[in-house]
Write an enzyme that holds these catalytic residues in place. Structure first.
Site, short mmCIF file in Angstrom:
data_model
loop_
_atom_site.label_atom_id
_atom_site.label_comp_id
_atom_site.label_asym_id
_atom_site.label_seq_id
_atom_site.Cartn_x
_atom_site.Cartn_y
_atom_site.Cartn_z
N ASP A 8 0.60 -1.21 -0.27
CA ASP A 8 -0.13 -0.01 0.46
C ASP A 8 0.74 0.57 -0.01
O ASP A 8 2.25 1.03 -0.25
CB ASP A 8 -0.92 0.14 1.06
CG ASP A 8 -1.71 1.23 1.70
OD1 ASP A 8 -2.26 1.50 0.56
OD2 ASP A 8 -1.40 1.86 2.48
N ASP A 10 -0.24 5.29 0.50
CA ASP A 10 -0.78 6.47 1.74
C ASP A 10 -1.09 5.35 2.55
O ASP A 10 -1.91 4.81 3.01
CB ASP A 10 -1.82 7.06 1.36
CG ASP A 10 -2.11 8.44 1.90
OD1 ASP A 10 -1.80 8.83 2.39
OD2 ASP A 10 -2.69 9.36 1.45
#
Length: 256
Positions: A8, A10
């Site tokens: 991932d 953010d």
């Protein structure tokens, strides 16, 4: 030792506009060890090219374009497989719209084959109304991702899932979600890296999306508590992640 990493962005590698140095170092170590990785992001506001530029210019991460797989790209892959037509109404930012239109789809506000809803910073009532009416006429309802919130330097702001929920309530039609934790994006991501699921590690900060993406799809997971899911919540999680760290600096690449 995992053969490949699904990561991932953010809340994991950076937080809004703020750097997470341990996240940067984590990617650099993957590159140093020549371990394959793929950034799998639910963010549809940016094109893969702009994500690549942002990582290089603001977060000290140089990465090939093919290592970035967004929910926008996964949405297009899904639409092509569904093959319902080439008309669409999109609620979203330029990263989503440009990708869809570049793929050959054309806008139709009255009777589109698809309604696609992602995060839109300029969303208004008329956009919601247009999408609602199109879905009531039979358009296939797609939510790019179910994130109710997005982690930023300001705090947790409304995410695409919040916009989708409004239209779902107005139409009483359940959307097809593309992004994490759903199978659609994860199957494509696994296919791109080319390893068995047991040999991959899903790394992220959000239990509801990143970690459930691993759990629900048979992929080992690493929760880092730098973003959405906090350390204080870990003990009460219904199904624990495979691994939990407070910082990616703690991760041992040589551990089983």
């Amino acid at each position: 030792m995992y053969k490949g990493y699904l990561i991932d962005l953010d809340g994991t590698i950076y937080m809004g506009k703020e750097r997470i140095p341990a996240g940067e170092a984590f990617v650099h170590e993957l590159q140093k060890r020549a371990i394959p990785y793929l950034f799998v992001t639910n963010n549809t506001t940016r094109t893969p090219q702009s994500v690549q530029e942002m990582l290089a210019n603001h977060f000290n991460i140089e990465t090939p374009l093919e290592t970035i797989y967004t929910a926008s790209l996964a949405t297009i892959d899904y639409m092509k497989e569904k093959n319902l037509g080439n008309t669409v109404y999109v609620i979203g930012e330029e990263g989503l719209k440009s990708a869809i239109f570049k793929a050959g789809y054309v806008e139709n506000k009255e009777n589109p084959a698809y309604v696609v809803v992602g995060l839109d910073w300029q969303v208004d009532y008329e956009k919601f109304a247009t999408a609602t009416l199109a879905i009531q006429k039979g358009a296939h309802f797609i939510g790019t991702n179910p994130d109710l919130n997005i982690p930023t330097e300001r705090g947790l702001l409304p995410g695409a899932g919040s916009l989708v929920a409004l239209i779902e309530a107005a139409t009483r039609v359940e959307p097809v979600f593309i992004g994490k934790p759903n199978q659609i994006i994860m199957d494509k991501a696994v296919e791109k890296l080319g390893f068995e699921k047991k040999d991959l590690l899903m790394v992220g900060d959000n239990y509801l999306t990143d970690i459930r993406a691993g759990i629900d799809n048979g992929i080992p997971s690493l929760l880092v508590t730098t973003g959405f899911t906090k350390s204080s919540e870990v003990a009460d999680l219904p199904i624990p992640p495979t691994h939990v760290v407070e910082s990616l600096a703690e991760w041992d690449f040589d551990a089983d």
